[in-house]
Write a protein that holds these residues in place. Structure first.
Motif, PDB file in Angstrom:
ATOM      1  N   ASN A  67     -11.134  -1.583   6.526  1.00 38.69           N
ATOM      2  CA  ASN A  67      -9.787  -1.973   6.143  1.00 38.69           C
ATOM      3  C   ASN A  67      -9.618  -3.460   6.362  1.00 38.69           C
ATOM      4  O   ASN A  67     -10.289  -4.069   7.200  1.00 38.69           O
ATOM      5  CB  ASN A  67      -8.728  -1.219   6.961  1.00 38.69           C
ATOM      6  N   GLN A 103       0.851  -1.177   0.000  1.00 36.73           N
ATOM      7  CA  GLN A 103       0.000   0.000   0.000  1.00 36.73           C
ATOM      8  C   GLN A 103       0.891   1.232   0.000  1.00 36.73           C
ATOM      9  O   GLN A 103       1.863   1.299   0.755  1.00 36.73           O
ATOM     10  CB  GLN A 103      -0.892  -0.023   1.248  1.00 36.73           C
ATOM     11  N   PHE A 134      -8.707   4.749  -1.383  1.00 31.64           N
ATOM     12  CA  PHE A 134      -9.498   3.642  -0.839  1.00 31.64           C
ATOM     13  C   PHE A 134      -9.707   2.636  -1.960  1.00 31.64           C
ATOM     14  O   PHE A 134      -9.962   3.008  -3.112  1.00 31.64           O
ATOM     15  CB  PHE A 134     -10.847   4.135  -0.318  1.00 31.64           C
ATOM     16  N   SER A 150      -8.710  -1.506   1.562  1.00 25.24           N
ATOM     17  CA  SER A 150      -7.496  -0.848   2.015  1.00 25.24           C
ATOM     18  C   SER A 150      -7.649   0.642   1.810  1.00 25.24           C
ATOM     19  O   SER A 150      -8.328   1.101   0.896  1.00 25.24           O
ATOM     20  CB  SER A 150      -6.285  -1.377   1.252  1.00 25.24           C
ATOM     21  N   SER A 151      -7.029   1.404   2.668  1.00 26.65           N
ATOM     22  CA  SER A 151      -7.099   2.861   2.569  1.00 26.65           C
ATOM     23  C   SER A 151      -5.818   3.461   3.083  1.00 26.65           C
ATOM     24  O   SER A 151      -5.074   2.831   3.850  1.00 26.65           O
ATOM     25  CB  SER A 151      -8.289   3.402   3.347  1.00 26.65           C
ATOM     26  N   SER A 152      -5.560   4.683   2.674  1.00 33.79           N
ATOM     27  CA  SER A 152      -4.416   5.413   3.185  1.00 33.79           C
ATOM     28  C   SER A 152      -4.696   6.894   3.050  1.00 33.79           C
ATOM     29  O   SER A 152      -5.526   7.329   2.245  1.00 33.79           O
ATOM     30  CB  SER A 152      -3.152   5.037   2.418  1.00 33.79           C
TER      31      SER A 152
END
Length: 941
Positions: A62, A5, A84, A46-48
């Motif tokens: 997540n 990621q 995302f 997933s996210s950041s």
């Protein structure tokens, strides 16, 4: 190496960002996510970066598994960088998705939904705080959303939650001025579906003090991009590409850029109409003067307007002032309309709109097409073999007030241009009986301008109707009508083998007429019309009007003006043409080309093949055939065929002029005696043949000045010819015999008249030089020569009561004289008993000199052709009962007597010149003055 990621730098939400309207660039987040898509994945989120859930600030999904965060908003890139992803068959239920949102213009978010079975459902009620709009990609920031690999974004989930007032549930790609939004659906099985409004390129601006919050940059631009690729599917209720400035605080200078691309086999944008109501399946673009929209359907992609019953469903390419450029290109690429009352409008309500259908692309299913409407400028190009626009849908009475067949307006209160080239086709196809029939207008309304260009072999514009009732009747279909310059200005250009085809397959009967008609200038015989100009040029170029009751009109109706030019081996065909009628002005020019009129009408006027120039009261028509042009009139039916100049049987009156030159011809082919040519029926007609041109009526009837009050003139010169069975000059043929008509003039100049019987009425004139093959019966004026000249009658001559023969004499200036000559045929019947012969000495010719040379006798003027080809004098006894007189331009002839055997006796004195008379009168006046003065002096004081 495992896919990681990306690590994002966190930017304080208090930091002020300045956003510039630049094109979207795929940022490092998107690149990293795309790299991940290439590897096997399991169900996971997933996210950041800056990603949050609002309201409630619940945890952002997540990791592996599925998630349900309820009726809240998922905000990605909120005031900074954020990403995302939902992959590998994961399921996510959320109220709304906002990508790149911000309170200061610095949002920057990326979302990816990827993989078979991956489903993100938007279930927001469109009312609660944070979920007013179900989807926002670029909400005063930069946003990117991709659905790929068989993933699904379901914006129609739990749609009932969007019912009720103020439950909006709208969707924006680029919302708030100063935003950039990119939305992509790519790959077979990938899909996205949305309720309610789907807008691309929004320009919302909210600012204090009008509002309590800030959103959008005043005066900034928004860019919205939607891409449906490689078999992906997008489903929407409707769509709007390129929006107007909105919110409560725009400056009006904001600009919207919207781009929609549907590319690849099975790629589909499906517009369904209202999911929650019966609203139309509708797409509009460039809805403000500051909006620019592009729409591209390519490589097998499809835009499908799936219409609802009872309402209009369609596409406006520019609607309210902006600019739209649309392209449908490539085999299998489609713009498809199904359902009720589908329409396509290229340019609507100001602005400009263009659509190009290229290289095998198609647009079909609509019932109505307009190009350039309501102050707009529209341009439609159909180019390439297989490229086709088909107006083959219908409109119900519920949608259209009357049931309607396919119709096209090019220039309707605006300016429109349609070009069909390179083998492309524009087709209006009707196979149902409807209240309103099929047709096309070029320049529909008074302020309109419409142009249709058809160019190239295989390039065709076709309007066709199919019969639905054997034998016709009140329920039969209507046949097509095309008007070039209906009320405004229309221009039709057909070149290089292009074709305009009107095919009226519906059966026309006297009780239920079904006319197939082409008007060049005008709408009908009673309504004020516009201006139409048509040009058909080049080998294979053609206008063909077929079926029942066909009609071509040029300049028809009050104030109408029409002009058609057919040149360079082109062809126009139908039952017939009328040029200038019922107050209209029509001009026809045929140059090295062909007009082919055949058949007969089955209703209305019941006309056979016809060619009419100038008719209907104040109609004015002018026609010219040149450079070997040919007009054929063919009809083996009972109505025969006819040419009328200056009035017709159905439309009395008018003024017409027809000229044939440089080897041009008119030919009639009918049953015996069923063809005619009239010059001046009730109106005024003029016919001119020159340069070895010809008219061949076989045994038909020709009448010059047919009816009382008419005026007809024919001049045949330079080796030209006319052939008929019966000719009346100021005379009208009856079932038995004939009667005097109007004023008729027929002049030959070195040319030939062939007619078995020729009748010159009381107000008729026949004369000139050349040859007459036929028997002449004269009640009017017969005048051989063209000041002077020779006229040979290879037939008999009968001088009826009132018959006059004018013979001219002209000095050659060298002591000799030129005179008129009449040469009669050998052995033909001559009856000159009622003939009044008038000798006329032209100019300064001196009758005394003519007499002194012993020329004043019948042998000077009359001869008979011998069987060997020579001539002999006419016997004096042929003139028994005839009377003679003489006059001169500059001599006074008195005591005139003449006998065929003894010649002339007279006194001829010069007429004083006008100057001498003036001097004589002046002298007499002066003499009277002197006498008066003298008398006064002799008076007593």
């Amino acid at each position: 190496m495992p896919c990681r990621q990306p690590v994002l730098a966190v930017v304080s939400q208090h930091q002020r960002w300045t956003l510039l309207p630049v094109p979207w660039r795929l940022d490092p987040i998107a690149l990293a996510l795309v790299a991940c898509l290439g590897m096997p994945v399991q169900a996971q989120f997933s996210s950041s970066g800056l990603v949050n859930v609002y309201p409630g600030n619940a945890a952002v999904p997540n990791g592996a598994g599925n998630a349900d965060v309820g009726n809240v908003g998922l905000f990605v890139g909120n005031g900074g960088l954020g990403s995302f992803s939902s992959m590998g068959g994961s399921l996510l239920r959320v109220g709304a998705l906002s990508i790149g949102p911000s309170g200061t213009g610095n949002g920057n978010g990326v979302v990816v939904i990827d993989g078979t079975g991956t489903l993100l459902s938007l279930i927001g009620d469109g009312f609660s705080n944070g979920v007013v709009n179900r989807l926002e990609v670029g909400q005063w920031g930069n946003g990117s959303l991709t659905v790929s690999g068989g993933g699904t974004l379901d914006g129609r989930a739990e749609s009932s939650s969007c019912l009720g007032q103020f439950h909006h549930c709208n969707n924006f790609i680029g919302n708030a001025a100063g935003s950039t939004g990119v939305f992509t659906v790519t790959g077979a099985g990938s899909s996205a579906s949305f309720l309610r409004f789907f807008g691309v390129g929004g320009l919302a601006v909210f600012h204090p003090p009008v509002d309590s919050f800030t959103l959008g940059t005043p005066g900034a631009s928004t860019s919205g991009t939607v891409r449906v690729l490689a078999g992906g599917t997008l489903n929407t209720d409707g769509g709007s590409l390129g929006l107007a400035p909105g919110g409560s605080s725009p400056t009006g200078r904001e600009r919207s850029f919207a781009d929609m691309t549907i590319d690849g086999v099975n790629s589909l944008w499906h517009v369904t109409g209202g999911t929650l109501d019966n609203s139309a399946a509708y797409v509009g673009s460039a809805t403000h003067r500051n909006a620019w929209a592009t729409l591209n359907v390519s490589n097998g992609g499809k835009l499908w307007i799936d219409g609802r019953a009872g309402i209009y469903n369609g596409i406006d390419l520019t609607n309210n002032g902006g600019r739209t450029d649309a392209v449908v290109t490539g085999a299998g690429s489609q713009m498809l309309f199904t359902g009720d009352a589908g329409y396509l409008q290229v340019g609507r309500r100001l602005g400009t709109g263009s659509l190009s259908v290229l290289d095998g692309g198609t647009a079909s299913g609509m019932f109505y097409l307009s190009v350039g409407r309501d102050g707009s400028v529209g341009d439609l190009l159909i180019d390439g073999v297989g490229s086709r626009v088909s107006i083959n849908g219908t409109a119900s009475a519920a949608a259209n007030s009357n049931s309607g067949a396919g119709f096209v307006d090019i220039g309707r209160n605006g300016s429109g241009t349609v070009t069909v080239s390179g083998g492309g086709q524009l087709v209006v196809d009707t196979q149902q009986a409807l209240t309103n029939g099929p047709g096309m207008n070029l320049g529909r309304d008074a302020a309109s301008s419409g142009t249709l260009n058809i160019s190239g072999v295989g390039s065709v514009v076709r309007l066709t109707t199919s019969s639905v009732l054997t034998g016709g009747g009140p329920g039969e279909s209507l046949n097509p009508t095309v008007r070039v310059g209906r009320d405004g200005s229309g221009f039709l250009n057909i070149t290089n083998g292009g074709k305009l085809l009107l095919e009226g397959g519906a059966v026309s009967t006297p009780a239920d007429r079904r006319s197939t008609a082409l008007y060049i200038g005008g709408v009908n015989d009673t309504s004020n019309g516009g201006r139409g100009i048509a040009s058909i040029s080049g080998a294979g170029s053609e206008i063909r009007v077929t079926g029942m009751d066909t009609f071509i009109g040029v300049g028809i109706g009050p104030q109408s003006n029409g002009q058609i030019t057919v040149s360079d081996r082109a062809m126009v065909s139908g039952v017939g043409v009328a040029v200038g009628r019922s107050g209209g002005v029509g001009v026809l020019k045929v140059d090295n080309a062909t007009l082919n009129f055949s058949g007969q009408q089955t209703a209305g006027n019941l006309s056979g093949a016809f060619f009419v120039v100038g008719s209907g009261g104040t109609g004015i028509g002018v026609a010219t055939l040149s450079n070997g042009s040919l007009v054929t009139l063919t009809n083996m039916g009972s109505a025969g065929a006819g040419v009328s100049i200056g009035g017709s049987g159905a439309f009395a009156g008018g003024e017409g002029s027809l000229t044939l030159q440089s080897g041009s011809r008119i030919e009639a082919h009918t049953q015996p005696g069923l063809n005619s040519l009239t010059v001046g029926r009730e109106g005024s007609g003029f016919l001119r043949l020159r340069g070895a041109s010809s008219i061949d009526l076989a045994d038909g009837v020709m009448q010059v000045g047919r009816n009382k009050g008419s005026d007809g003139t024919v001049v045949v010169s330079e080796g030209s010819s006319i052939t008929a069975g019966w000719l009346g000059v100021g005379a009208h043929k009856l079932a038995t015999g004939n009667e005097d008509g109007g004023t008729g003039t027929f002049v030959l100049v070195g040319s030939t008249l062939n007619a078995a019987e020729i009748v010159v009425g009381t107000n008729g004139f026949l004369g000139g030089s050349g040859t007459i093959n036929g028997h002449v019966t004269n009640r009017g004026i017969f005048s051989p020569g063209n000041s002077p000249g020779t006229l040979e009658i290879a037939g008999g001559f009968t001088a009826a009561a009132g018959s006059r023969l004018i013979l001219e004499v002209q000095s050659d200036g060298h002591g000799g004289f030129a005179t008129d000559h009449v040469i009669f045929g050998n052995g033909q019947v001559l009856d000159l008993a009622h003939l009044s012969v008038e000798y006329r000495f032209l100019g300064n010719t001196n009758p005394n000199d003519f007499q002194a040379q012993q020329l004043f006798d019948v042998d000077t003027f009359f001869q008979v052709r011998t069987t060997g080809g020579g001539t002999v004098d006419l016997a004096p006894q042929a003139f028994n009962g005839a009377t003679f007189s003489a006059q001169a331009d500059t001599y006074t002839i008195t005591n005139f007597s003449f006998s065929a055997s003894g010649g002339a006796s007279f006194t001829a004195t010069p007429v004083p010149e006008p100057g001498a008379w003036v001097m004589l009168l002046a002298g007499l006046a002066g003499l009277a003055g002197v006498r008066g003065a003298g008398a006064q002096r002799r008076s007593p004081a």
